[in-house]
Enzyme design. Structure first.
Site, mmCIF file in Angstrom:
data_model
loop_
_atom_site.group_PDB
_atom_site.id
_atom_site.type_symbol
_atom_site.label_atom_id
_atom_site.label_comp_id
_atom_site.label_asym_id
_atom_site.label_seq_id
_atom_site.Cartn_x
_atom_site.Cartn_y
_atom_site.Cartn_z
ATOM 1 N N GLY A 66 -7.911 8.432 6.932
ATOM 2 C CA GLY A 66 -8.120 8.711 8.349
ATOM 3 C C GLY A 66 -9.580 8.772 8.754
ATOM 4 O O GLY A 66 -10.481 8.405 7.986
ATOM 5 N N GLU B 55 -1.258 5.978 -9.060
ATOM 6 C CA GLU B 55 -2.208 6.969 -8.523
ATOM 7 C C GLU B 55 -2.048 8.313 -9.221
ATOM 8 O O GLU B 55 -0.952 8.805 -9.434
ATOM 9 C CB GLU B 55 -2.030 7.146 -7.004
ATOM 10 C CG GLU B 55 -2.968 8.227 -6.450
ATOM 11 C CD GLU B 55 -3.199 8.169 -4.944
ATOM 12 O OE1 GLU B 55 -2.863 7.159 -4.315
ATOM 13 O OE2 GLU B 55 -3.722 9.161 -4.413
ATOM 14 N N SER C 33 -8.943 2.601 8.431
ATOM 15 C CA SER C 33 -9.425 3.295 9.640
ATOM 16 C C SER C 33 -10.565 2.537 10.322
ATOM 17 O O SER C 33 -10.620 2.477 11.556
ATOM 18 C CB SER C 33 -9.881 4.713 9.291
ATOM 19 O OG SER C 33 -8.780 5.473 8.855
ATOM 20 N N ALA D 111 -11.418 5.042 2.033
ATOM 21 C CA ALA D 111 -12.821 4.678 1.845
ATOM 22 C C ALA D 111 -13.460 4.045 3.082
ATOM 23 O O ALA D 111 -14.448 3.322 2.973
ATOM 24 C CB ALA D 111 -12.939 3.741 0.650
ATOM 25 N N ASP E 259 0.849 -1.188 0.000
ATOM 26 C CA ASP E 259 0.000 0.000 0.000
ATOM 27 C C ASP E 259 0.893 1.249 0.000
ATOM 28 O O ASP E 259 1.803 1.355 0.835
ATOM 29 C CB ASP E 259 -0.869 -0.042 1.273
ATOM 30 C CG ASP E 259 -1.968 0.993 1.272
ATOM 31 O OD1 ASP E 259 -2.397 1.408 0.185
ATOM 32 O OD2 ASP E 259 -2.405 1.371 2.382
#
Ligand code: G3H
Ligand code: 13P
Ligand code: ZN
Length: 311
Positions: A181, A134, A257, A213, A82
């Site tokens: 977050g 990205e 999160s 997300a 990640d």
């Protein structure tokens, strides 16, 4: 079934109008909780490891835990880096058995992002590893880097075809208003579905990824606050928005999160109810079970990938 890369998984998800959950792992109980949830729902799975997780838990420990998950569950599992920060980290993960990596060049000028992503793709594809790139920049905190709302930027749809063509990446993370977050929106949650639609129109059949997300499930925030925590104004992406994205070209939805919140909420509750306990197995067992429940909920109600493990 051995570890797999994301190619086949994303093709089926795209065609089937669902998304795969990419859950961040940092220790054994987190791996076990996620895998328990995915096994109960017979769902394909992406276990992702950040540079911070590798630093915390050690690459080999995490890899062995994930290998154990593959062996005991029989599920198709991708092990994914990640937010790979540079070529060397991606190379180290590829050499160390990861089946997928993200190279995050989103902070770089467009041409530099392309060059870096292409370098990783060339190394990865020779070894059967898939690559996520990205474009656009999310707000929020990741690996202690805090990206302010002012420094965040939506993806420009007019850049995506050139990026994908020149890099040959296998999936693309885009910025449409989500953020990392637990404090994602000051006011009403809003995602730029117009950008997602335009990106999808320009990249037919191509898998899109949503970072940041988590829904920041209110029950867990409340539980944390009830048992002495302090999470004011925590707010995530509403589940119906994620469901809509999953039914479109979004094939991978990143969730970290919500795992942290569920795990922490249960541990706080445990100590409030059992202040005399000090055996880690007592509270970690409950936190692990709570994760499994949360992952099942995401799979069935948000991602739609239940019963897709053998599809
Ligand atoms: O996007 C970042 C993930 O939530 C990973 O967080 O870098 O603190 O491990 P971390
Ligand atoms: P959340 O902070 O919303 O869980 O996002 C996680 C993520 O994008 C990991 O890359
Ligand atoms: Zn992310």
């Amino acid at each position: 079934m051995p570890l797999v890369n994301s190619k086949d998984m994303f093709k089926k998800a795209y065609d089937g109008g669902y998304a795969i959950g990419a859950f961040n792992v940092n220790n054994m109980e987190i791996v076990q909780g996620i895998v328990e949830g995915a096994t109960a729902e017979n769902a394909p799975l992406i276990l992702q490891v950040s540079a911070g997780a590798r630093k915390y838990a050690n690459h080999t420990y995490l890899m062995k835990l994930i290998e154990a998950a593959v062996e005991t569950s029989g599920l198709p599992i991708v092990v994914h880096l990640d937010h790979g920060p540079d070529f060397e980290t991606c190379k180290s993960c590829i050499d160390g058995g990861f089946t997928s990596v993200m190279i995050d060049g989103s902070h770089l000028p467009f041409e530099e992002n392309i060059a870096l992503t292409r370098r990783v793709v060339d190394y990865a594809h020779e070894r059967g590893v898939t690559v996520e790139g990205e474009l656009g920049r999310l707000a929020g905190v990741e690996d202690d880097i805090n990206v302010s709302v002012e420094d965040s930027s939506y993806t420009h749809p007019d850049q995506v075809e050139e990026f994908v063509h020149k890099t040959q990446c296998d999936s693309l993370a885009i910025a449409i208003g989500t953020s990392h977050g637990a404090f994602k929106f000051k006011g009403e949650p809003k995602l730029r579905f117009d950008i997602l639609e335009e990106v999808s129109r320009r990249l037919p059949g191509f898998p899109i990824v949503l970072h940041g997300a988590s829904s920041v499930v209110p029950e867990y925030v409340d539980m944390i606050n009830q048992y002495g925590g302090k999470l004011d104004n925590a707010r995530g992406v509403p589940e119906e928005m994620l469901r809509r994205a999953a039914s479109m070209s979004v094939c991978k939805i990143n969730i970290d999160s919500d795992l942290r919140l569920a795990f922490t909420a249960k541990i706080r509750e445990h100590f409030a109810l059992h202040p005399e306990h000090f055996d880690p197995r007592q509270y970690l067992k409950e936190a692990r079970s709570e994760l499994a429940l949360m992952v099942r909920h995401k799979i069935v109600n948000v991602l739609g990938c239940n019963n897709k493990a053998d599809a």
